[in-house]
Design a protein around this motif. Sequence first.
Motif, PDB file in Angstrom:
ATOM      1  N   GLU A  69      11.440  21.002 -13.173  1.00  0.00           N
ATOM      2  CA  GLU A  69      11.992  22.353 -13.149  1.00  0.00           C
ATOM      3  C   GLU A  69      13.123  22.512 -12.136  1.00  0.00           C
ATOM      4  OE1 GLU A  69       9.032  25.368 -12.775  1.00  0.00           O
ATOM      5  OE2 GLU A  69       7.832  24.620 -14.444  1.00  0.00           O
ATOM      6  N   GLY A  70      13.480  21.429 -11.487  1.00  0.00           N
ATOM      7  CA  GLY A  70      14.529  21.511 -10.475  1.00  0.00           C
ATOM      8  C   GLY A  70      15.605  20.470 -10.674  1.00  0.00           C
ATOM      9  N   CYS A  71      15.645  19.494  -9.765  1.00  0.00           N
ATOM     10  CA  CYS A  71      16.756  18.547  -9.745  1.00  0.00           C
ATOM     11  C   CYS A  71      16.625  17.434 -10.784  1.00  0.00           C
ATOM     12  CB  CYS A  71      16.897  17.928  -8.360  1.00  0.00           C
ATOM     13  SG  CYS A  71      15.439  17.002  -7.800  1.00  0.00           S
ATOM     14  N   GLY A  72      15.459  17.322 -11.441  1.00  0.00           N
ATOM     15  CA  GLY A  72      15.290  16.334 -12.491  1.00  0.00           C
ATOM     16  C   GLY A  72      15.094  14.912 -11.999  1.00  0.00           C
ATOM     17  N   ARG A  73      14.870  14.724 -10.711  1.00  0.00           N
ATOM     18  CA  ARG A  73      14.738  13.374 -10.160  1.00  0.00           C
ATOM     19  C   ARG A  73      13.471  12.669 -10.648  1.00  0.00           C
ATOM     20  NH1 ARG A  73      17.149  11.540  -5.294  1.00  0.00           N
ATOM     21  NH2 ARG A  73      18.702  12.944  -4.422  1.00  0.00           N
ATOM     22  N   HIS A  74      13.563  11.354 -10.768  1.00  0.00           N
ATOM     23  CA  HIS A  74      12.377  10.519 -10.923  1.00  0.00           C
ATOM     24  C   HIS A  74      11.652  10.500  -9.582  1.00  0.00           C
ATOM     25  CE1 HIS A  74       9.820   7.096 -11.923  1.00  0.00           C
ATOM     26  NE2 HIS A  74      10.175   6.594 -10.756  1.00  0.00           N
ATOM     27  N   LEU A  75      10.344  10.676  -9.617  1.00  0.00           N
ATOM     28  CA  LEU A  75       9.542  10.707  -8.393  1.00  0.00           C
ATOM     29  C   LEU A  75       8.558   9.547  -8.390  1.00  0.00           C
ATOM     30  CD1 LEU A  75       8.764  14.537  -8.195  1.00  0.00           C
ATOM     31  CD2 LEU A  75      10.611  13.281  -7.054  1.00  0.00           C
ATOM     32  N   GLU A  76       8.429   8.914  -7.253  1.00  0.00           N
ATOM     33  CA  GLU A  76       7.475   7.831  -7.077  1.00  0.00           C
ATOM     34  C   GLU A  76       6.113   8.392  -6.666  1.00  0.00           C
ATOM     35  OE1 GLU A  76       7.878   4.189  -7.308  1.00  0.00           O
ATOM     36  OE2 GLU A  76       9.382   5.052  -8.625  1.00  0.00           O
ATOM     37  N   PRO A  77       5.019   7.634  -6.884  1.00  0.00           N
ATOM     38  CA  PRO A  77       3.702   8.087  -6.424  1.00  0.00           C
ATOM     39  C   PRO A  77       3.725   8.420  -4.935  1.00  0.00           C
ATOM     40  CG  PRO A  77       3.470   6.176  -7.846  1.00  0.00           C
ATOM     41  CD  PRO A  77       4.943   6.356  -7.612  1.00  0.00           C
ATOM     42  N   GLY A  78       3.092   9.530  -4.585  1.00  0.00           N
ATOM     43  CA  GLY A  78       3.007   9.934  -3.182  1.00  0.00           C
ATOM     44  C   GLY A  78       4.125  10.833  -2.723  1.00  0.00           C
ATOM     45  N   GLU A  79       5.133  11.087  -3.564  1.00  0.00           N
ATOM     46  CA  GLU A  79       6.272  11.892  -3.124  1.00  0.00           C
ATOM     47  C   GLU A  79       6.054  13.393  -3.305  1.00  0.00           C
ATOM     48  OE1 GLU A  79      10.422   9.736  -3.046  1.00  0.00           O
ATOM     49  OE2 GLU A  79       9.790  10.015  -5.125  1.00  0.00           O
ATOM     50  N   ILE A  80       5.253  13.807  -4.263  1.00  0.00           N
ATOM     51  CA  ILE A  80       5.059  15.240  -4.502  1.00  0.00           C
ATOM     52  C   ILE A  80       4.397  15.887  -3.289  1.00  0.00           C
ATOM     53  CG2 ILE A  80       3.603  16.859  -5.807  1.00  0.00           C
ATOM     54  CD1 ILE A  80       4.347  15.487  -8.319  1.00  0.00           C
ATOM     55  N   GLU A  81       4.934  17.022  -2.876  1.00  0.00           N
ATOM     56  CA  GLU A  81       4.375  17.759  -1.743  1.00  0.00           C
ATOM     57  C   GLU A  81       3.388  18.812  -2.227  1.00  0.00           C
ATOM     58  OE1 GLU A  81       7.826  19.263   0.219  1.00  0.00           O
ATOM     59  OE2 GLU A  81       8.377  17.320   1.085  1.00  0.00           O
ATOM     60  N   ASP A  82       2.407  19.136  -1.373  1.00  0.00           N
ATOM     61  CA  ASP A  82       1.350  20.102  -1.713  1.00  0.00           C
ATOM     62  C   ASP A  82       0.719  19.760  -3.051  1.00  0.00           C
ATOM     63  OD1 ASP A  82       2.065  21.563   0.611  1.00  0.00           O
ATOM     64  OD2 ASP A  82       3.641  22.597  -0.511  1.00  0.00           O
ATOM     65  N   PRO A  83       0.194  18.528  -3.202  1.00  0.00           N
ATOM     66  CA  PRO A  83      -0.303  18.087  -4.508  1.00  0.00           C
ATOM     67  C   PRO A  83      -1.552  18.850  -4.948  1.00  0.00           C
ATOM     68  CG  PRO A  83      -0.934  16.511  -2.817  1.00  0.00           C
ATOM     69  CD  PRO A  83      -0.004  17.502  -2.150  1.00  0.00           C
ATOM     70  N   VAL A  84      -1.615  19.095  -6.255  1.00  0.00           N
ATOM     71  CA  VAL A  84      -2.751  19.775  -6.858  1.00  0.00           C
ATOM     72  C   VAL A  84      -3.205  18.960  -8.062  1.00  0.00           C
ATOM     73  CG1 VAL A  84      -3.522  21.858  -8.073  1.00  0.00           C
ATOM     74  CG2 VAL A  84      -2.006  22.058  -6.095  1.00  0.00           C
ATOM     75  N   SER A  85      -4.517  18.831  -8.238  1.00  0.00           N
ATOM     76  CA  SER A  85      -5.073  18.105  -9.363  1.00  0.00           C
ATOM     77  C   SER A  85      -4.995  18.958 -10.624  1.00  0.00           C
ATOM     78  CB  SER A  85      -6.529  17.727  -9.096  1.00  0.00           C
ATOM     79  OG  SER A  85      -7.166  17.279 -10.272  1.00  0.00           O
ATOM     80  N   THR A  86      -4.457  18.393 -11.701  1.00  0.00           N
ATOM     81  CA  THR A  86      -4.438  19.116 -12.970  1.00  0.00           C
ATOM     82  C   THR A  86      -5.788  19.029 -13.681  1.00  0.00           C
ATOM     83  OG1 THR A  86      -3.612  17.188 -14.183  1.00  0.00           O
ATOM     84  CG2 THR A  86      -1.982  18.688 -13.277  1.00  0.00           C
ATOM     85  N   ILE A  87      -6.685  18.195 -13.166  1.00  0.00           N
ATOM     86  CA  ILE A  87      -8.017  18.070 -13.768  1.00  0.00           C
ATOM     87  C   ILE A  87      -8.894  19.250 -13.374  1.00  0.00           C
ATOM     88  CG2 ILE A  87     -10.122  16.665 -13.873  1.00  0.00           C
ATOM     89  CD1 ILE A  87      -8.382  14.219 -13.328  1.00  0.00           C
ATOM     90  N   THR A  88      -8.878  19.573 -12.081  1.00  0.00           N
ATOM     91  CA  THR A  88      -9.762  20.633 -11.576  1.00  0.00           C
ATOM     92  C   THR A  88      -9.007  21.842 -11.043  1.00  0.00           C
ATOM     93  OG1 THR A  88      -9.799  19.689  -9.348  1.00  0.00           O
ATOM     94  CG2 THR A  88     -11.466  18.888 -10.916  1.00  0.00           C
ATOM     95  N   GLY A  89      -7.702  21.686 -10.790  1.00  0.00           N
ATOM     96  CA  GLY A  89      -6.940  22.761 -10.164  1.00  0.00           C
ATOM     97  C   GLY A  89      -7.110  22.807  -8.662  1.00  0.00           C
ATOM     98  N   ASN A  90      -7.870  21.873  -8.101  1.00  0.00           N
ATOM     99  CA  ASN A  90      -8.113  21.842  -6.657  1.00  0.00           C
ATOM    100  C   ASN A  90      -7.001  21.078  -5.941  1.00  0.00           C
ATOM    101  OD1 ASN A  90     -10.605  23.147  -6.984  1.00  0.00           O
ATOM    102  ND2 ASN A  90     -11.659  21.197  -7.346  1.00  0.00           N
ATOM    103  N   GLU A 111       0.839  -1.197   0.000  1.00  0.00           N
ATOM    104  CA  GLU A 111       0.000   0.000   0.000  1.00  0.00           C
ATOM    105  C   GLU A 111       0.874   1.246   0.000  1.00  0.00           C
ATOM    106  OE1 GLU A 111      -2.870   0.138   3.103  1.00  0.00           O
ATOM    107  OE2 GLU A 111      -4.268  -1.186   2.043  1.00  0.00           O
ATOM    108  N   ILE A 112       0.470   2.196  -0.831  1.00  0.00           N
ATOM    109  CA  ILE A 112       1.196   3.461  -0.903  1.00  0.00           C
ATOM    110  C   ILE A 112       0.198   4.606  -0.991  1.00  0.00           C
ATOM    111  CG2 ILE A 112       3.239   2.501  -2.030  1.00  0.00           C
ATOM    112  CD1 ILE A 112       2.104   3.639  -4.689  1.00  0.00           C
ATOM    113  N   PRO A 113       0.618   5.821  -0.606  1.00  0.00           N
ATOM    114  CA  PRO A 113      -0.263   6.977  -0.789  1.00  0.00           C
ATOM    115  C   PRO A 113      -0.290   7.400  -2.257  1.00  0.00           C
ATOM    116  CG  PRO A 113       1.826   7.678   0.158  1.00  0.00           C
ATOM    117  CD  PRO A 113       1.872   6.182   0.079  1.00  0.00           C
ATOM    118  N   VAL A 114      -1.491   7.538  -2.805  1.00  0.00           N
ATOM    119  CA  VAL A 114      -1.663   7.959  -4.195  1.00  0.00           C
ATOM    120  C   VAL A 114      -2.544   9.198  -4.206  1.00  0.00           C
ATOM    121  CG1 VAL A 114      -2.555   7.332  -6.474  1.00  0.00           C
ATOM    122  CG2 VAL A 114      -1.410   5.612  -5.064  1.00  0.00           C
ATOM    123  N   ALA A 115      -2.169  10.184  -5.003  1.00  0.00           N
ATOM    124  CA  ALA A 115      -2.950  11.419  -5.078  1.00  0.00           C
ATOM    125  C   ALA A 115      -4.347  11.128  -5.626  1.00  0.00           C
ATOM    126  CB  ALA A 115      -2.234  12.430  -5.957  1.00  0.00           C
TER     127      ALA A 115
END
Length: 697
Positions: free
Chosen positions: A164-185, A128-132
């Motif tokens: 736009e920064g370090c170019g790292r590969h990111l796993e699901p759940g790693e992005i901070e302050d996530p925002v939906s690109t579908i609704t902008g919410n 189990e992992i955190p998924v946006a």
Amino acid sequence: MSHDDFPTADPAVVTCGLPYANGDLHIGHLRTYVGGDIYSRALKRLGQETAFVCGSDMHGTPVAVNAAEEGVTPEEFALRHHEQYEETFPKFDVDFDNYGHTHDETNVETTQEIVRTLEEEGYVYEKEIPVAYDPGADHWLPDRFVEGACPYCGEHARGDECDEGCGRHLEPGEIEDPVSTITGNPAEYRERRHKFFAVSDLQEYLGEFIDRLEGTANAQNQPREWIEGELKDWCITRDMDWGVDYPGDEDLVLYVWVDAPIEYISSTKQYTERVGPDVFDWEEVWRDDGGEIVHIIGRDIIQHHTVFWPAMLRGAGYAEPRAVMASGFITLEGKGFSTSRNRAVWADEYLDEGFRPDLLRYYLATNGGFQQDVDFSWGRFRERVNNELVGTVGNFVYRSLLFAAREFGGSPDVDLSADVRERIETAIEEFQAGVNDYSVREVGESAVRLAQFGNEYIQRNEPWKIDDDDPEKAQVIRDCVQIAKAVAVLFEPITPEAAEHVWDDLDEAGDVHTVEVEAALEPPAGEFDEPDELFEKIPEERVEELNAKLEDRVAEAADEGDETDGDAEEGADGDDAADGDDAAPDLEPVADERISFDDFQDLDIRVGEILDAEGVEDADKLAKLTVDIGVEERQIVAGIKQLHDIDSLPGTKIVVVANLEKAELFGIESNGMLLAAGEQADLLTTHGDAEPGTKIR
């Protein structure tokens, strides 16, 4: 796989990073495809059995998002771009032996077979992992459906990459302050079960693999940060409908970076199915000890090709790559390509302007080393075409064949002189060295240098001043005709159209595209007619016209208020329109504020020599250097760990600011600063043999 110099007894496969079926191609995208075509042609020229394969990457979130915006299915959307690429590549003489796509039956079956094998071998597990998740849209947010801040550097990140920064590969759940690109919410993280590939179980193997990997230095050095550090396992499934179903679980699809590189195998399979295993057997390359596998990619996807991909191959019982060639970025007039601002030279536009593909192929191949960044401008393009293709290669071939046709009706019937034979043999050796050094530039320059020699030879001997009955006249022209033929043979990988032109002018038998390097020394045909000019000069007013068109397009796009930069060149194989090797960030403007000469004199800049180098523990980028600056040894901490082979640095001359205030980085004192250029930390050094401690003024 042999690791012997090419040509070898093992068959070779050359691949290019898959163009992502999400947008139009511009000339920046063509850099790796032209490079791959040149390299595969050069291998064949040496007599190496070679298949050149690729395909369109059809899956991933950008395709799903853009298809929804157009109101079509992802398959319809991706197939349209796939068909466009199939039509575009041949127009630039990029001649794939097979070009498939990741959604075809062959790749789906091969992908699922490999994943099942990884599962059977114990390399896949579930957790189990955190998924946006977007509660407003009731939608899971894999990859490019979510954006936010990178947890490592704090810069803007999208989905599976800090773009736009370090170019790292990111796993699901790693992005901070996530925002939906579908609704902008704002999005929220919810627990979800996903499949993981145990890359960490193969860490020892990957360490051995990267030590024997050939290719460009950036591909050999950049992955060491991940391989030698804490190697994380890799989430290989996504919550989407579009993609290759995970075998046995139709609720999940495989992450695009699983099925995309497997297309290399699938495309080779399809080639074998078409020509038969007696002509080319895919299993000889991809199974057991394997053949000579060479991947030609953009540097933004090095990690995928040198960490995840060889781990998958190893776990599933396939052969590993012999080499990875990673190109630098390409800019346009010093700034990044921007498709949303229409700041690009489009592939179709280039051809519509009446330019031949050979001119661009030559510019992309020889304007700097393959791993270096390259800037395109119409002015520089004109300069190189006029001075080098017209003034050097075209001038020599035309004047030699014209004189031969008018004075002798073709090639004089005399033996080739020993000196000229030796010079052509040297050019062949340079060509072969370019192939074995993974340098497409050297492949091209071997022919240009031979043409330069030809110009000097004919000018020095001045056959137009020699009496007709003097045998020296026939000898000089015989030599020049042979040099022209050799140039056609060696220049064919770079400029196949021009090589065919020369071959036809010489009235040679056979096909210039299939002869091997030995043909450069075979006697030319006896009779031929007057030739045509090989290349045409580009007038200066054409540059002004083309620059004006570009400026008008950019201004029009700005007037329309499109300030986003969802560029077609961002990312690759699951990120954006085509292999994202070609875009580069805008260069920083020159600072307006000037400093005085006295201020500059206050800087104590000296030549230094690295005596010892080691990575700083727990620091991704930092290396600790011991540097001899002549009067003393200094300890300097620099952010070059992931960009250079640390073990190879001792003995390197560098440039050091010696009177910078001391600093402490990761608890280690740094007494000075080395100077380096760009994001790849290209170390500044000296042209000559300046001693450590020499002041730079």
